[in-house]
Enzyme design. Structure first.
Site, mmCIF file in Angstrom:
data_model
loop_
_atom_site.group_PDB
_atom_site.id
_atom_site.type_symbol
_atom_site.label_atom_id
_atom_site.label_comp_id
_atom_site.label_asym_id
_atom_site.label_seq_id
_atom_site.Cartn_x
_atom_site.Cartn_y
_atom_site.Cartn_z
ATOM 1 N N GLU A 172 -27.979 26.237 6.739
ATOM 2 C CA GLU A 172 -28.326 27.579 5.832
ATOM 3 C C GLU A 172 -28.775 27.520 4.478
ATOM 4 O O GLU A 172 -29.718 28.288 4.110
ATOM 5 C CB GLU A 172 -27.169 28.593 5.843
ATOM 6 N N SER A 229 32.869 44.111 19.619
ATOM 7 C CA SER A 229 33.905 43.267 18.834
ATOM 8 C C SER A 229 33.244 42.168 17.941
ATOM 9 O O SER A 229 34.179 41.345 17.458
ATOM 10 C CB SER A 229 34.715 42.349 20.097
#
Length: 812
Positions: A83, A347
């Site tokens: 690019e 429990s």
């Protein structure tokens, strides 16, 4: 004609240079948008090593990950070559590229190239879909110059990588790498980096699902350019050219979807990157275990599992499975994070009561606790097996998860004190006053989250580990540093899931090293399920302190286990709250727990913290302090506890040597007696205890001429009440249909063949044998119940029946 064409390049270059000069001047006067990008981003979850665990699509439907500060070297080299080859040298605008683009467009008679640098492309992406005009190009160039005034090249490249389009709804390098190749940008090959470098140039035309030949040609051309510039060698080029293009986009990882959902919801749905403490390999392992075990449990109608693993050294959460189901097709409840959902605790809180009572000097591990039919203001707890053992050591009651002893222990300790202790330990779900929970607090009357409960057990492990143990680790070091700094350093910590979050304090509950270690030791004795029950037989059997819990109605199954390194919490059940007969902690959650624990790395068990313990001489038969006469043994107690209660079950008994019956000084001369210290439980406990303990010897009966009616004899009476206690206040509810209910009274006798005669306020109401219970309609107010056996032994209890508000069915 030739002269005209010769002049045009020079004229175009002049115009390009003039335009560039104008752009440079404009750039210094132009302000950048703040922020430069405001597009919504995906929520991204990462493991502690930075690997991707999951992502959620951004609110605009795009896969757009939050940006990073840098770009991997391969992609950086590829995109610059593709690019903007002079990216590292120009100030944001490349005049040569602009001149070349102007000349190319002039020759073509239309716009075929823009000469945009990577910086200009960043500006164009930040401004959205604007028309591609010369005016817009000038604005982009000016803003590009302004951007590079305060931004270095690597930051510009990172902005480009984060916002470039990669086809379809994929935006940014990181999302593209995962969608197309199933791994992060840093792990891409040269061929993969090159493909992604050429893709943003025209993502619509060269999407991997279309125009594959054109995409392949562009990729290979770029690879050739990289070889020409010396970025890659000939061998790397040859190998890269052999790599095929990817197929259709891949789904992103979903390794901890419920955690990501919970974190994102906590931020109001706004996207961000979450750097977690999760261990990627361990997270996958625990997730696989939960998924496999969940499929097995589904045949019993148990559809959901949740699991949490905490590193005791750092309090970092290393595995988080919020729900074993995630896909929409897996039924209702799949999206619920069950680690954070309050559920009945069953429990699972019993060990915390045990630890607190050790510290308070109310019990030792071997202290006998009642296990008899009991009623507490209308509440009648039962053991899981519907059996009663008369009395059991507190340690055994905990290991066997007996409910009745736990309620007796809580009654002695006090609901308010235990409530405050739980909140101090980090339990955040106690929103009602202590009285609303009552004695059910220890048996599932309260709700808790797997997050809180696992964190509470991890705190017990850290404290019980003592200084220098694996569990003391970083958290203990932070505690010490806080004290050294003069601050109020917290004693407890919450589990931590975000790597950048400081350790959060859980509370300031008082729990000593000694009490925590003794509790962990008691939990090692809990019987393990299945093949795990033989763990002591094998030399490599690992010590695990663990506990299960099952809620009322079999709606929740819990199991939490502690090793020296980790604390593992598991919840099993249905997100809807549906109960199933097979849904128990031991049957549904415990196998998952040990499946996980057995895959974790092991370390030596916590060393005994001798400096935090003291030896106490106790009676071997009941665990109370020895006051002479009983067979003794040594028990460990927390160093600063004050358990001083002498044994209430050992007494000196005077016997007739010839008959073995009891005598006293008014019916026998002292020199004719023999004397013996006798272990004798109260009648209510004894009648059950002797069934489980064949060696127990009941007290001998009185010799016929030695029967007495003194207070001493009454205290030795073989008959006693199980319910009510003296002074009990009883509320009798209205039953279905509006009919008044009945109060149930219970008693016990040392002689299983005895008959008891019952009197309410001196009025005979009936007789019982074997099972001594009476259900009576009793008027409001104070009453006295008396029971008498055939030998004249008796017991009395005063109690009050509370009045009901008229029409409301409630006491006034």
């Amino acid at each position: 004609m030739r002269l005209l064409w010769a002049r045009r390049p020079r004229r175009a270059a002049v115009w390009a240079c003039a335009a560039a000069g104008f752009v440079v001047a404009s750039g210094f006067a132009t302000r950048l948008p703040d922020p430069l990008f405001d597009d919504p981003v995906s929520s991204v979850l990462e493991a502690r090593d930075g690997s991707l665990l999951g992502a959620r699509i951004a609110s605009d439907g795009q896969w757009r990950f939050p940006g990073r500060d840098s770009v991997p070297g391969k992609f950086a080299a590829a995109v610059i070559a593709a690019e903007d080859q002079r990216f590292r040298w120009h100030p944001g605008v490349d005049p040569l590229a602009l001149a070349r683009a102007a000349w190319t467009n002039l020759r073509a008679g239309k716009v075929v190239g823009g000469g945009s640098t990577i910086t200009m492309q960043v500006i164009r992406m930040s401004r959205g879909s604007r028309p591609r005009t010369y005016r817009e190009k000038f604005v982009e160039a000016a803003l590009a110059l302004r951007l590079e005034l305060g931004t270095d090249k690597d930051e510009v490249l990172a902005l480009y990588a984060a916002h470039a389009p990669f086809g379809g709804n994929v935006v940014g390098l990181e999302a593209a790498a995962w969608r197309y190749f199933g791994r992060g940008p840093a792990d891409l090959s040269w061929a993969e980096a090159a493909m992604l470098a050429v893709l943003p140039n025209n993502p619509g035309a060269v999407h991997p699902g279309r125009s594959r030949a054109e995409l392949l040609e562009k990729r290979d051309r770029l690879l050739g350019r990289l070889q020409e510039t010396g970025t890659i060698d000939a061998e790397e080029l040859e190998l890269a050219l052999l790599e095929p293009l990817p197929d259709a986009p891949q789904p992103l990882p979903q390794v901890a979807p419920h955690l990501l959902q919970t974190l994102a919801a906590g931020d109001g749905g706004a996207g961000r990157r979450y750097a977690s403490t999760l261990d990627a390999a361990l997270q996958r392992l625990v997730g696989d275990v939960a998924s496999r075990q969940s499929r097995s449990l589904a045949s019993m109608g148990i559809r959901h599992l949740a699991a949490l693993v905490v590193d005791n050294r750092t309090f970092e959460v290393v595995a988080y499975v919020g729900n074993s189901r995630w896909a929409v097709g897996e039924g209702t409840g799949h999206a619920i994070d069950l680690i954070r959902r309050p559920r009945s605790t069953g429990s699972i809180l019993k060990p915390l009561l045990f630890a607190r009572m050790l510290d308070a000097g109310e019990i030792l591990p071997e202290t006998l606790v009642p296990d008899i039919p009991s009623r507490f203001a209308g509440y009648r707890p039962e053991n899981y097996d519907r059996e009663f053992r008369g009395a059991v050591p507190a340690r055994t009651a905990l290991a066997r998860s007996l409910n009745v002893p736990a309620v007796w222990m809580l009654r002695r300790h006090g609901v308010d004190r235990f409530y405050d202790f739980l909140r101090g330990m980090g339990m955040t779900t106690l929103h009602r006053p202590p009285g609303d929970y009552g004695l059910t607090l220890v048996l599932g009357g309260a709700e808790g989250t797997l997050w809180d409960i696992t964190g509470m057990y991890a705190n017990v492990a850290r404290i019980g580990g003592g200084p220098g143990s694996p569990a003391s680790g970083q958290a203990a070091g932070e505690l010490a540093r806080g004290r050294a700094a003069g601050g109020l350093a917290p004693g407890l910590y919450r589990p931590r899931i975000l790597a950048d979050a400081p350790p959060a304090t859980a509370g300031r509950a008082s729990l000593s090293v000694g009490a925590a270690w003794l509790t962990l030791e008691a939990l090692v004795d809990v019987a393990r399920p299945g093949a795990e029950s033989q763990w002591r037989v094998f030399g490599d059997g690992r010590r695990v302190g663990w506990k299960t819990g099952t809620s009322y109605g079999h709606r929740d199954g819990w199991a939490v286990g502690v090793t020296a390194r980790y604390t593992v919490g598991v919840w099993a059940g249905n997100a809807s709250g549906e109960g199933r007969p097979e849904l128990t902690g031991i049957g549904a959650a415990a196998p998952v727990l040990f499946d996980i624990v057995n895959r974790l790395e092991g370390e030596a068990w916590f060393p005994r913290p001798d400096a935090h313990l003291r030896e106490v001489k106790v009676c071997r038969s009941d665990g109370y302090r020895a006051a002479g006469g009983c067979e003794t043994t040594v028990a460990w107690a927390p160093r600063d506890s004050h358990f001083e209660r002498p044994s209430p079950h050992h007494r000196t008994v005077h016997l007739d040597p010839s008959s073995g019956l009891r005598v006293h000084g008014r019916c026998e001369s002292v020199h004719a007696m023999s004397h013996e210290t006798w272990f004798a439980l109260p009648p209510g406990q004894e009648s059950f205890y002797r069934r489980w303990n064949a060696g127990y010897r009941p007290l001998p009966a009185d010799r016929a001429d030695c029967a007495e009616t003194s207070a001493e004899a009454s205290a030795r009476s073989p008959v006693d009440f199980l319910y009510p206690d003296d002074g009990t206040r009883i509320y009798i509810p209205v039953e279905l249909g509006g009919r008044k209910g009945r109060a149930v009274f219970a008693a016990a006798h040392r002689d299983p063949d005895a008959t008891l005669h019952w009197h309410l306020d001196d009025r005979y109401v009936g007789s019982t044998s074997v099972f001594h219970e009476q259900a009576l309609d009793v008027a409001d107010g104070w009453h006295v119940m008396t029971i008498v056996d055939e030998m004249g032994n008796r017991a009395r209890r005063g109690f009050e029946v509370l009045a009901r508000a008229e029409g409301a069915g409630q006491p006034r």
